[in-house]
Write an enzyme that holds these catalytic residues in place. Structure first.
Site, mmCIF file in Angstrom:
data_model
loop_
_atom_site.group_PDB
_atom_site.id
_atom_site.type_symbol
_atom_site.label_atom_id
_atom_site.label_comp_id
_atom_site.label_asym_id
_atom_site.label_seq_id
_atom_site.Cartn_x
_atom_site.Cartn_y
_atom_site.Cartn_z
ATOM 1 N N HIS A 1 -3.712 -0.202 -4.332
ATOM 2 C CA HIS A 1 -2.277 -0.158 -4.576
ATOM 3 C C HIS A 1 -1.996 -0.678 -5.970
ATOM 4 C CE1 HIS A 1 2.032 -0.693 -3.980
ATOM 5 N NE2 HIS A 1 1.891 0.138 -2.980
ATOM 6 N N ASP B 1 -0.614 3.318 4.199
ATOM 7 C CA ASP B 1 -0.933 4.646 4.707
ATOM 8 C C ASP B 1 -2.259 4.714 5.448
ATOM 9 O OD1 ASP B 1 1.340 5.987 3.893
ATOM 10 O OD2 ASP B 1 0.621 6.124 1.838
HETATM 11 N N1 CMC Z 1 -11.017 4.377 -3.981
HETATM 12 C C1 CMC Z 1 -11.923 4.095 -4.959
HETATM 13 N N2 CMC Z 1 -11.597 3.505 -6.135
HETATM 14 C C2 CMC Z 1 -10.320 3.193 -6.334
HETATM 15 C C3 CMC Z 1 -9.325 3.447 -5.365
HETATM 16 C C4 CMC Z 1 -9.715 4.059 -4.161
HETATM 17 N N3 CMC Z 1 -8.816 4.335 -3.212
HETATM 18 N N4 CMC Z 1 -8.131 3.040 -5.841
HETATM 19 C C5 CMC Z 1 -8.358 2.537 -7.067
HETATM 20 N N5 CMC Z 1 -9.682 2.618 -7.366
HETATM 21 C C6 CMC Z 1 -10.341 2.140 -8.593
HETATM 22 C C7 CMC Z 1 -10.073 3.112 -9.742
HETATM 23 O O1 CMC Z 1 -11.094 4.067 -9.856
HETATM 24 C C8 CMC Z 1 -10.037 2.166 -10.917
HETATM 25 O O2 CMC Z 1 -11.364 1.861 -11.287
HETATM 26 P P1 CMC Z 1 -11.754 1.561 -12.827
HETATM 27 O O3 CMC Z 1 -11.059 0.279 -13.173
HETATM 28 O O4 CMC Z 1 -13.230 1.451 -12.791
HETATM 29 O O5 CMC Z 1 -11.247 2.726 -13.622
HETATM 30 C C9 CMC Z 1 -9.420 0.894 -10.369
HETATM 31 O O6 CMC Z 1 -9.705 0.915 -8.959
HETATM 32 C C10 CMC Z 1 -7.909 0.816 -10.564
HETATM 33 O O7 CMC Z 1 -7.333 2.001 -10.041
HETATM 34 P P2 CMC Z 1 -6.129 2.769 -10.722
HETATM 35 O O8 CMC Z 1 -6.145 4.195 -10.299
HETATM 36 O O9 CMC Z 1 -6.119 2.495 -12.186
HETATM 37 O O10 CMC Z 1 -4.921 2.003 -10.048
HETATM 38 P P3 CMC Z 1 -3.436 2.510 -9.963
HETATM 39 O O11 CMC Z 1 -2.619 1.306 -9.785
HETATM 40 O O12 CMC Z 1 -3.105 3.402 -11.101
HETATM 41 O O13 CMC Z 1 -3.411 3.412 -8.645
HETATM 42 C C11 CMC Z 1 -3.327 4.061 -6.364
HETATM 43 C C12 CMC Z 1 -3.006 2.973 -7.404
HETATM 44 C C13 CMC Z 1 -2.625 3.717 -5.059
HETATM 45 C C14 CMC Z 1 -2.751 5.404 -6.842
HETATM 46 C C15 CMC Z 1 -4.854 4.149 -6.180
HETATM 47 O O14 CMC Z 1 -5.340 2.947 -5.670
HETATM 48 C C16 CMC Z 1 -5.262 5.317 -5.272
HETATM 49 O O15 CMC Z 1 -5.404 6.441 -5.747
HETATM 50 N N6 CMC Z 1 -5.441 5.063 -3.933
HETATM 51 C C17 CMC Z 1 -5.715 6.116 -2.989
HETATM 52 C C18 CMC Z 1 -4.434 6.853 -2.647
HETATM 53 C C19 CMC Z 1 -3.533 6.042 -1.749
HETATM 54 O O16 CMC Z 1 -3.955 5.471 -0.768
HETATM 55 N N7 CMC Z 1 -2.217 6.036 -2.078
HETATM 56 C C20 CMC Z 1 -1.200 5.365 -1.274
HETATM 57 C C21 CMC Z 1 -0.601 4.200 -1.999
HETATM 58 S S1 CMC Z 1 0.387 3.160 -0.942
HETATM 59 C C22 CMC Z 1 1.714 4.112 -0.385
HETATM 60 C C23 CMC Z 1 2.567 4.687 -1.435
HETATM 61 O O17 CMC Z 1 2.674 4.265 -2.563
HETATM 62 O O18 CMC Z 1 3.213 5.664 -1.084
#
Ligand code: CMC
Length: 432
Positions: A308, A366
């Site tokens: 998140h 989720d």
């Molecule tokens: N699985 C594997 N690696 C992950 C995941 C994951 N689910 N989420 C983040 N990471 C890693 C990502 O690769 C990155 O690594 P590095 O620093 O080596 O590049 C690091 O963690 C930070 O991730 P980010 O994408 O820069 O973080 P963000 O804040 O931009 O994204 C997120 C947040 C929710 C989009 C992301 O965690 C994700 O894609 N999660 C899976 C989708 C998901 O479950 N979304 C629902 C969110 S909660 C409900 C809502 O908002 O509606």
């Protein structure tokens, strides 16, 4: 505003700016960079809004480090335990918990705006039966702009209120119509004698040829999920509603924009993606393979329902939903237990893994919600629609807060331009 100041040195010009600092009731200080361009001729750069507060708000507070979520100051755990979705709607919209009389009036208003114009109902026939329900819902919500010309003056508080009640009341009806269309069953009209979630369930699952009895556990589980999804401060879809609404567009159009933003798998679409992922993983022995894929930088696969932007601790909503999933599966959904067992095992393995520990990736809201929806008989493609129904109140509360603010300005971000430098037009025959 506080007396605090933030001094920014421009080492290139030897000048500096003293920027005002705002102190919130909770949360970190916020540096006001509004005059930076005027004073320094520079913009700030923060793609993805990682460290940028886009607005001031009194509605919801999150402490991502501690896993805290407050609606108007009340911890979400307390609301989940003691309140119900309509009371939470009132709280989010009005700022305080209602008195008994206020709640009766509010419930009456919501439960008596549940019908949609028959013409609107015919819109669904324009969609192919296999259209994604989110496509139908965003289209039909946007089309509501065409029906309420007499009450769309956004400057009038009474018009804003009737809009808020209409959206909250009609989202279940529109969503159920999308579902019924997708399975070729006749539309079922709302029943105002039922509570909000029982009515939703009967619109989804009743058929004209037999009696339908609402399962109280199903209604209770849905109500809980809706409380937990009701608002989440400046998330992607809420920010979209605010940005669209800041132009002064009609509120139905702004909400339709929010529905579209929610659909993406990084946001509300994750609940559908989690179930697809669990089905693909299939059995506990395959979990390590998928955890390894999620850790592989060269593989786009991510563990859906994990991570998140704000929570760097357990999402408080996920804990409550996990408990409810236990209850629901025990009472009504035995057939889905293997999928739940798989999810529990996946959580256990991921949370012991160095990668997930180091990056502070925990299950989010989720991760378990789809398991409950599935046990209630709601198909995967409807999961994000359920999220949209619940989040409508958050969108509306934020839209109202923004519109009622006399300091409101159109949202208009700036950019770091990296395209071609100025160049002259070349006649078509002279181009190589
Ligand atoms: N699985 C594997 N690696 C992950 C995941 C994951 N689910 N989420 C983040 N990471 C890693 C990502 O690769 C990155 O690594 P590095 O620093 O080596 O590049 C690091 O963690 C930070 O991730 P980010 O994408 O820069 O973080 P963000 O804040 O931009 O994204 C997120 C947040 C929710 C989009 C992301 O965690 C994700 O894609 N999660 C899976 C989708 C998901 O479950 N979304 C629902 C969110 S909660 C409900 C809502 O908002 O509606």
């Amino acid at each position: 505003m506080s007396d605090k100041k933030f001094r920014l040195e421009n080492v290139n010009t030897g000048t500096s700016s003293e920027l005002p600092v705002h102190e919130g009731v909770l949360g970190p200080d916020v540096i006001d960079v509004g005059r930076l361009y005027r004073e320094q001729g520079a913009f700030t750069f923060d793609p993805g809004f990682v460290a940028t507060a886009s607005c001031e708000s009194e509605i919801t507070f999150i402490d991502g480090e501690e896993g805290v979520l407050l609606y108007r100051g009340y911890p979400v755990e307390q609301l989940a335990k003691n309140s119900n979705f309509l009371e939470v709607c009132y709280l989010l919209l009005a700022g305080d918990l209602p008195t008994p009389e206020e709640l009766v009036r509010f419930r009456h208003s919501i439960l008596h705006h549940t019908m949609i114009n028959e013409t609107l109902l015919r819109f669904f026939n324009g969609f192919h039966y296999n259209a994604h329900p989110m496509a139908m819902v965003s289209g039909v919500v946007g089309s509501m702009s065409a029906f309420y010309h007499d009450s769309m003056n956004i400057e009038k508080p009474e018009h804003r209120e009737i809009f808020a009640h209409r959206i909250i009341a009609k989202m279940p009806t529109i969503s159920a119509a999308a579902y019924k269309h997708s399975i070729g069953q006749p539309f079922v009209y709302p029943r105002n004698d039922l509570d909000y979630c029982s009515n939703l369930l009967q619109m989804f699952f009743a058929v004209p040829c037999e009696e339908y009895e609402v399962d109280p556990i199903a209604a209770e589980a849905l109500d809980l999920l809706f409380i937990l999804h009701a608002d989440h401060e400046q998330n992607c879809s809420t920010s979209t509603v605010r940005l669209a609404g800041s132009s002064g567009t009609n509120p139905y159009a702004a909400i339709a924009a929010g529905v579209s933003a929610l659909w993406g798998p990084a946001h509300g679409g994750a609940n559908e993606a989690v179930l697809k992922m669990l089905e693909k993983i299939g059995r506990p022995e395959s979990i390590p393979k998928y955890v390894a894929k999620a850790k592989d930088r060269d593989d786009p696969f991510r563990l859906m329902g994990f991570g998140h932007r704000v929570y760097k601790n357990f999402d408080p909503r996920a804990k409550i939903i996990r408990e409810m999933a236990h209850r629901v599966l025990e009472k009504i959904g035995h057939t889905d237990s293997p999928l739940f067992e798989l999810a529990l095992r996946l959580e256990e393995i991921a949370r012991k893994d160095e990668y997930f520990i180091e990056k502070k990736l925990y299950p989010n809201v989720d991760f378990y919600s789809g398991i409950i929806y599935r046990a209630l008989g709601i198909p995967n493609t409807m999961f994000t629609v359920m999220f949209a129904i619940a989040r409508s109140v958050g969108w509306v509360a934020h839209w109202q807060e923004m519109i009622a603010d006399p300091r409101r300005r159109i949202g208009r971000p700036r950019q770091l331009y990296t395209g071609p430098d100025r160049r002259d037009y070349v006649e078509i025959g002279d181009r190589t």
